[in-house]
Structures are given as C-alpha cells and as structure tokens.
Design a protein around this motif. Structure first.
Motif, PDB file in Angstrom:
ATOM      1  N   THR A  36      17.468   8.553   1.163  1.00 50.82           N
ATOM      2  CA  THR A  36      16.927   9.381   0.092  1.00 50.82           C
ATOM      3  C   THR A  36      15.412   9.299   0.011  1.00 50.82           C
ATOM      4  OG1 THR A  36      17.285   7.555  -1.470  1.00 50.82           O
ATOM      5  CG2 THR A  36      19.026   9.223  -1.282  1.00 50.82           C
ATOM      6  N   ASP A  37      14.802   8.331   0.723  1.00 50.55           N
ATOM      7  CA  ASP A  37      13.347   8.177   0.778  1.00 50.55           C
ATOM      8  C   ASP A  37      13.033   7.317   1.995  1.00 50.55           C
ATOM      9  OD1 ASP A  37      10.629   8.121   0.212  1.00 50.55           O
ATOM     10  OD2 ASP A  37      10.868   7.380  -1.846  1.00 50.55           O
ATOM     11  N   TYR A  38      11.860   7.517   2.607  1.00 53.40           N
ATOM     12  CA  TYR A  38      11.397   6.642   3.674  1.00 53.40           C
ATOM     13  C   TYR A  38      10.377   5.692   3.052  1.00 53.40           C
ATOM     14  CZ  TYR A  38       8.633   5.261   7.836  1.00 53.40           C
ATOM     15  OH  TYR A  38       7.944   4.557   8.798  1.00 53.40           O
ATOM     16  N   VAL A  39      10.779   4.456   2.841  1.00 53.87           N
ATOM     17  CA  VAL A  39       9.920   3.475   2.193  1.00 53.87           C
ATOM     18  C   VAL A  39       9.445   2.465   3.227  1.00 53.87           C
ATOM     19  CG1 VAL A  39       9.709   1.783   0.352  1.00 53.87           C
ATOM     20  CG2 VAL A  39      11.177   3.774   0.043  1.00 53.87           C
ATOM     21  N   PHE A  40       8.125   2.299   3.307  1.00 53.74           N
ATOM     22  CA  PHE A  40       7.500   1.357   4.238  1.00 53.74           C
ATOM     23  C   PHE A  40       6.651   0.387   3.425  1.00 53.74           C
ATOM     24  CE2 PHE A  40       3.899   0.170   7.014  1.00 53.74           C
ATOM     25  CZ  PHE A  40       4.600  -0.404   8.069  1.00 53.74           C
ATOM     26  N   ARG A  41       7.086  -0.868   3.361  1.00 57.86           N
ATOM     27  CA  ARG A  41       6.377  -1.897   2.596  1.00 57.86           C
ATOM     28  C   ARG A  41       6.149  -1.475   1.145  1.00 57.86           C
ATOM     29  NH1 ARG A  41       2.157  -3.469   7.478  1.00 57.86           N
ATOM     30  NH2 ARG A  41       3.810  -4.086   8.934  1.00 57.86           N
ATOM     31  N   GLY A  42       7.173  -0.892   0.564  1.00 56.30           N
ATOM     32  CA  GLY A  42       7.133  -0.512  -0.836  1.00 56.30           C
ATOM     33  C   GLY A  42       6.584   0.870  -1.121  1.00 56.30           C
ATOM     34  N   LEU A  43       5.986   1.531  -0.112  1.00 56.50           N
ATOM     35  CA  LEU A  43       5.367   2.845  -0.310  1.00 56.50           C
ATOM     36  C   LEU A  43       6.195   3.940   0.336  1.00 56.50           C
ATOM     37  CD1 LEU A  43       1.623   2.020   0.488  1.00 56.50           C
ATOM     38  CD2 LEU A  43       2.959   1.518  -1.579  1.00 56.50           C
ATOM     39  N   PRO A 181     -10.235  -1.701  -1.727  1.00 50.80           N
ATOM     40  CA  PRO A 181      -9.566  -2.127  -2.965  1.00 50.80           C
ATOM     41  C   PRO A 181      -8.066  -1.857  -3.000  1.00 50.80           C
ATOM     42  CG  PRO A 181     -10.527   0.027  -3.289  1.00 50.80           C
ATOM     43  CD  PRO A 181     -10.834  -0.361  -1.850  1.00 50.80           C
ATOM     44  N   LEU A 182      -7.427  -1.579  -1.875  1.00 48.91           N
ATOM     45  CA  LEU A 182      -6.038  -1.136  -1.896  1.00 48.91           C
ATOM     46  C   LEU A 182      -5.026  -2.225  -1.566  1.00 48.91           C
ATOM     47  CD1 LEU A 182      -6.368   2.424  -0.311  1.00 48.91           C
ATOM     48  CD2 LEU A 182      -6.224   1.795  -2.726  1.00 48.91           C
ATOM     49  N   ASP A 183      -5.376  -3.499  -1.706  1.00 50.58           N
ATOM     50  CA  ASP A 183      -4.405  -4.568  -1.516  1.00 50.58           C
ATOM     51  C   ASP A 183      -3.309  -4.462  -2.578  1.00 50.58           C
ATOM     52  OD1 ASP A 183      -6.295  -5.317   0.297  1.00 50.58           O
ATOM     53  OD2 ASP A 183      -6.562  -7.344  -0.463  1.00 50.58           O
ATOM     54  N   THR A 208       6.197  -2.300  -6.305  1.00 47.63           N
ATOM     55  CA  THR A 208       4.901  -2.898  -5.997  1.00 47.63           C
ATOM     56  C   THR A 208       4.229  -3.294  -7.309  1.00 47.63           C
ATOM     57  OG1 THR A 208       3.416  -0.975  -6.169  1.00 47.63           O
ATOM     58  CG2 THR A 208       4.708  -1.175  -4.137  1.00 47.63           C
ATOM     59  N   ASP A 209       3.135  -4.014  -7.206  1.00 51.73           N
ATOM     60  CA  ASP A 209       2.396  -4.420  -8.406  1.00 51.73           C
ATOM     61  C   ASP A 209       1.212  -3.507  -8.692  1.00 51.73           C
ATOM     62  OD1 ASP A 209       0.791  -5.145  -6.271  1.00 51.73           O
ATOM     63  OD2 ASP A 209       0.223  -7.094  -7.092  1.00 51.73           O
ATOM     64  N   GLU A 210       1.160  -2.332  -8.041  1.00 51.57           N
ATOM     65  CA  GLU A 210       0.009  -1.439  -8.223  1.00 51.57           C
ATOM     66  C   GLU A 210       0.463  -0.005  -8.475  1.00 51.57           C
ATOM     67  OE1 GLU A 210      -2.907  -2.258  -8.742  1.00 51.57           O
ATOM     68  OE2 GLU A 210      -3.262  -4.224  -7.827  1.00 51.57           O
ATOM     69  N   HIS A 211       1.215   0.215  -9.537  1.00 54.36           N
ATOM     70  CA  HIS A 211       1.662   1.568  -9.876  1.00 54.36           C
ATOM     71  C   HIS A 211       0.488   2.507 -10.136  1.00 54.36           C
ATOM     72  CE1 HIS A 211       5.947   0.197 -11.296  1.00 54.36           C
ATOM     73  NE2 HIS A 211       5.648  -0.200 -10.071  1.00 54.36           N
ATOM     74  N   SER A 212      -0.656   1.959 -10.548  1.00 51.21           N
ATOM     75  CA  SER A 212      -1.819   2.787 -10.866  1.00 51.21           C
ATOM     76  C   SER A 212      -2.428   3.440  -9.629  1.00 51.21           C
ATOM     77  CB  SER A 212      -2.887   1.951 -11.582  1.00 51.21           C
ATOM     78  OG  SER A 212      -3.360   0.910 -10.743  1.00 51.21           O
ATOM     79  N   ILE A 216       3.480   7.044  -5.029  1.00 47.86           N
ATOM     80  CA  ILE A 216       4.189   6.427  -3.903  1.00 47.86           C
ATOM     81  C   ILE A 216       4.274   4.915  -4.048  1.00 47.86           C
ATOM     82  CG2 ILE A 216       3.551   8.292  -2.335  1.00 47.86           C
ATOM     83  CD1 ILE A 216       1.504   6.388  -1.065  1.00 47.86           C
ATOM     84  N   TYR A 217       3.476   4.325  -4.956  1.00 47.80           N
ATOM     85  CA  TYR A 217       3.503   2.885  -5.187  1.00 47.80           C
ATOM     86  C   TYR A 217       4.507   2.481  -6.266  1.00 47.80           C
ATOM     87  CZ  TYR A 217      -0.837   2.362  -2.495  1.00 47.80           C
ATOM     88  OH  TYR A 217      -1.780   2.357  -1.504  1.00 47.80           O
ATOM     89  N   LYS A 218       5.119   3.449  -6.953  1.00 46.57           N
ATOM     90  CA  LYS A 218       5.988   3.128  -8.085  1.00 46.57           C
ATOM     91  C   LYS A 218       7.375   2.692  -7.624  1.00 46.57           C
ATOM     92  CE  LYS A 218       3.500   6.036 -11.359  1.00 46.57           C
ATOM     93  NZ  LYS A 218       3.564   7.158 -12.328  1.00 46.57           N
ATOM     94  N   SER A 219       8.136   2.096  -8.540  1.00 47.34           N
ATOM     95  CA  SER A 219       9.469   1.591  -8.222  1.00 47.34           C
ATOM     96  C   SER A 219      10.393   2.736  -7.834  1.00 47.34           C
ATOM     97  CB  SER A 219      10.033   0.833  -9.417  1.00 47.34           C
ATOM     98  OG  SER A 219      10.117   1.677 -10.553  1.00 47.34           O
TER      99      SER A 219
END
Length: 230
Positions: A36-43, A181-183, A208-212, A216-219
């Motif tokens: 349903t999604d291609y997720v790579f390292r949370g993104l 700044p994208l760690d 991930t811990d960076e939804h902001s 693509i970073y959100k749960s």
C-alpha cells in the motif's frame, strides 16, 4: 517496500572465520510483490501511493550473492521507477553471519542535469539469540539521494517466528544522518504471515521523529504481499 528482512544483521564479530559449505554453486530466486506504500527508512518513496515491485536474487555458492530489484516511485521530481543493483559476501564468524555488500540505487526520468543515482556500502552482522535473530546494519554513501553529500544510516533490528504458527514479528530502530538539517530517527514494528513457502504477507507500522519535515515523514501503516519462485 523494502522488507525489513533485507537489513537483518547484527551481533558481536567473533574469531574463527568460515564460509557456508552447503550452498548450491548457483541458485536464482525471483520475487514479485505489492504494498500500500513504498517505505524506505520510514519515508514514503511513492508519496503515500501503492507500490508494485519485482526482482531476482542469485546465490553464488559459498561466496556471496547478487541481485536486481525494481519498483515504482513518486518523489516529486519526475522519477517514475527505481532500480537497485546489489551484491556482497556473507562470511560466517562463529555464531555471527557478517553481510558485507553494496547497493547501486538508480532512478529513471530524473530532471535534466540532475543525476541522483547513488551507491551505498553495507556492513551488517547478525546472530541468533534463542528463537530470535538480532542484528545491526550500517550503511554509508559518499553522495546520497538528491546529491546531499555523505550520509550514514545505523539500524538495530530483530525478528522472531511465533512458535508453531505461520506468524512472525520483526522491528527496527534506525537513525539517518545526512549533510544539512535533515537528520532523523525512524522505527517500525510489524507482523508477518507465511501463507506457504512462497507467499507471505507483512503488516507494519512505520514512524519517524520529524513529522515537521513533511507528509512522507509521518506515521503510516503498510500492508504488503510478496511471492518468490525459483
């Protein structure tokens, strides 16, 4: 979706190197799947859309492995497909299997003048602890996706079958470090179901811990199916 088992590997490297002795001189296994999604390292690499993929894996006797993997992507810059070429060796050091490899990540239809293909190098030791397999995985690229420069990714992962059932559980905790700044840190936890020896399903929660940083970073929760055949 790159299944979590692809990164399994960890433990303490012990003396006494050896190579697996029972591997066939050459074997080839094909795989196809959808998620349903291609997720790579949370993104999400499909901007939240569905993924269809396929590939092949070759085992080169007691020496190592090589393979090819293809998937659709949607990265917002004209890319339509990702193709990964990879290979490596897996020496056995006591109870530890050490995976030393590389992956060439290529993309089609990149905008003119933007060559965003990149190479990552991997070291991933793993070892059994009771019924579980626990691992570490470290990846390094000297010029990561988007030409962002050097990047490091470190992950702790584990998987375990549920005794006398077709189910298994697995998860990982990782940190992606890139120039600028994208760690961010990422984690996932999922349940696998083996329908038979060739078809399996995976239901997984990613975050991930960076939804902001963007959507693509959100749960997300991803359901996938994969089939393998010789």
């Amino acid at each position: 979706m790159k299944w979590i088992a692809a990164a399994l590997g960890a433990g303490l490297v012990l003396p006494g190197p050896a190579w697996a002795q029972e591997a066939k001189p050459l074997s080839v296994v094909f795989n196809v799947g959808a998620a349903t999604d291609y997720v790579f390292r949370g993104l999400s690499r499909t901007d939240g859309g569905a993924e269809i993929y396929g590939g092949l894996d070759t085992t080169l006797g007691a020496i190592g492995y090589a393979g090819l993997w293809l998937s659709n992507v949607e990265l917002g810059n004209g890319k339509e497909a990702e193709y990964d070429l990879y290979g490596g060796v897996r020496p056995i050091l006591g109870p530890v299997t050490l995976d030393l490899g590389f992956t060439y990540n290529g993309f089609t239809h990149s905008p003119a003048g933007r060559h965003e293909d990149y190479v990552e190098w991997k070291i991933a030791p793993s070892m059994p602890i009771g019924p579980a397999t626990v691992g570490l995985a470290y990846f390094y690229s000297d010029d990561f996706l988007g030409k962002t420069g050097p990047a490091n990714y470190l992950e702790l992962n584990a998987s375990m079958p549920i005794a006398r059932t077709p189910f298994s559980v697995s998860g990982a905790l990782g940190h992606q470090q890139v120039k600028g700044p994208l760690d961010y840190s990422t984690w996932n936890l999922g349940v696998g179901y083996a329908l038979n020896s060739h078809i399996g399903f995976d239901l997984r929660y990613w975050d991930t811990d960076e939804h902001s940083f963007g959507s693509i970073y959100k749960s997300k929760v991803v359901l996938g199916v994969k089939a393998t055949f010789p």
